[in-house]
Design an enzyme around this catalytic site. Structure first.
Site, short mmCIF file in Angstrom:
data_model
loop_
_atom_site.label_atom_id
_atom_site.label_comp_id
_atom_site.label_asym_id
_atom_site.label_seq_id
_atom_site.Cartn_x
_atom_site.Cartn_y
_atom_site.Cartn_z
N TYR A 1 0.87 -1.18 0.00
CA TYR A 1 0.00 0.00 0.00
C TYR A 1 0.90 1.22 0.00
O TYR A 1 1.49 1.60 1.00
CB TYR A 1 -0.89 0.02 1.23
CG TYR A 1 -1.96 -1.04 1.27
CD1 TYR A 1 -2.31 -1.76 0.13
CD2 TYR A 1 -2.65 -1.32 2.44
CE1 TYR A 1 -3.30 -2.74 0.17
CE2 TYR A 1 -3.63 -2.29 2.50
CZ TYR A 1 -3.96 -3.00 1.37
OH TYR A 1 -4.93 -3.96 1.43
N LEU B 1 -18.57 -1.56 0.95
CA LEU B 1 -19.42 -0.48 0.45
C LEU B 1 -19.52 -0.48 -1.07
O LEU B 1 -20.07 0.44 -1.65
CB LEU B 1 -18.89 0.88 0.92
CG LEU B 1 -18.79 1.05 2.44
CD1 LEU B 1 -18.28 2.44 2.78
CD2 LEU B 1 -20.13 0.80 3.10
#
Length: 285
Positions: free
Chosen positions: A57, A206
């Site tokens: 990341y 989501l």
């Protein structure tokens, strides 16, 4: 917030994902480093004891922010990472899943975070492959656990057959797969995790890669949110917690406002009417 076992630890069911701490697409420096540091510290203040991260990341950004914000870490904090991928110089995602690459990935995480052991490391798979290759990857993960570099082995982006193969070899403490209200292809994997008492940590709760509007813009989600005085995101996250007792959330953000909203989802109770409208384990009605 209730807890669920993550290997030898019991963690709160709402944790924090570090993927959004770097720049857009989990690549490059953060938009606002000061706020990223503040978000991580506030998450722990709010009770987060499970942080999901990865050396790729950034790369090399999320772990540096976590260390700068939290080191020395709280004793109860479970740091979980993953290996099996890397980034190219434009931010593209590449496989890095040979046994020697898995070991190098764990060692890079340990160095960057400044720890001697990780609570768990997820083996990220990229596609259906040769079972012999998976066995070789598991050999590497088991060896690192036995050496004390990691406490538990997790898996990411796996199907039921792959998970059963792994379980025949060793204990698996967590599984990370895509799962949300409108995309439940991983339901068989979730069901197996429920059966075996394994923590299931959905990514894209989501929508994200599947389209956030499909989840957050769904009429049933918006209606439940309006009735319960919550946001659509809070409803979608609360549904993940309600769908099974072993689900753990790791919503990520680099915004203090969004962090507070995400954490509040852990206290949102979906009543029978809400669950019926949202499908109570199926897709929204």
């Amino acid at each position: 917030m209730k807890t669920f076992p993550l290997g030898r630890r019991n963690v709160h069911r709402v944790g924090f994902g570090a993927m959004q701490l770097p720049g857009r697409g989990a690549f490059g420096p953060p938009r606002d480093r000061a706020e990223a540091l503040a978000v991580v510290r506030r998450a722990v203040d709010l009770g987060v004891d499970h942080i999901d991260t990865a050396q790729y990341y950034g790369p090399d950004v999320a772990n540096e922010i976590l260390r700068s914000a939290l080191y020395p870490y709280p004793e109860n904090l479970a740091l979980v990472s993953k290996v099996g991928a890397k980034r190219d110089d434009k931010g593209g995602w590449l496989a890095a899943d040979r046994p020697e690459e898995l070991r190098a990935g764990v060692q890079e995480n340990l160095r960057a975070l400044g720890v001697e052991r990780l609570a768990a490391v997820n083996l990220r798979l990229h596609a259906k492959g040769d079972p012999k290759v998976l066995d070789e990857q598991l050999d590497a993960m088991i060896a690192m656990r036995d050496e004390g570099l990691i406490e538990g082995i997790g898996m990411s982006n796996v199907d039921e057959e792959q998970l059963r193969q792994a379980l025949a070899r060793t204990e698996i403490v967590c599984v990370q797969n895509p799962f949300n209200l409108v995309d439940q292809q991983s339901r068989p994997v979730l069901d197996l995790c429920v059966e075996r008492g394994i923590a299931f940590v959905p990514f894209f709760p989501l929508g994200a890669a599947f389209g956030r509007e499909r989840v957050l813009g769904h009429p049933a989600v918006k209606a439940v949110a309006a009735r319960l005085d919550a946001t659509p995101a809070q409803v979608a996250l609360a549904w993940v917690l309600a769908v099974a007792p072993n689900t753990l959330l790791i919503p990520g953000t680099a915004s203090l406002e969004h962090l507070e909203q995400n954490m509040a989802a852990g206290h949102l109770r979906l009543d029978e009417d809400a669950l019926a409208a949202l499908g109570a384990g199926g897709t929204p009605e």
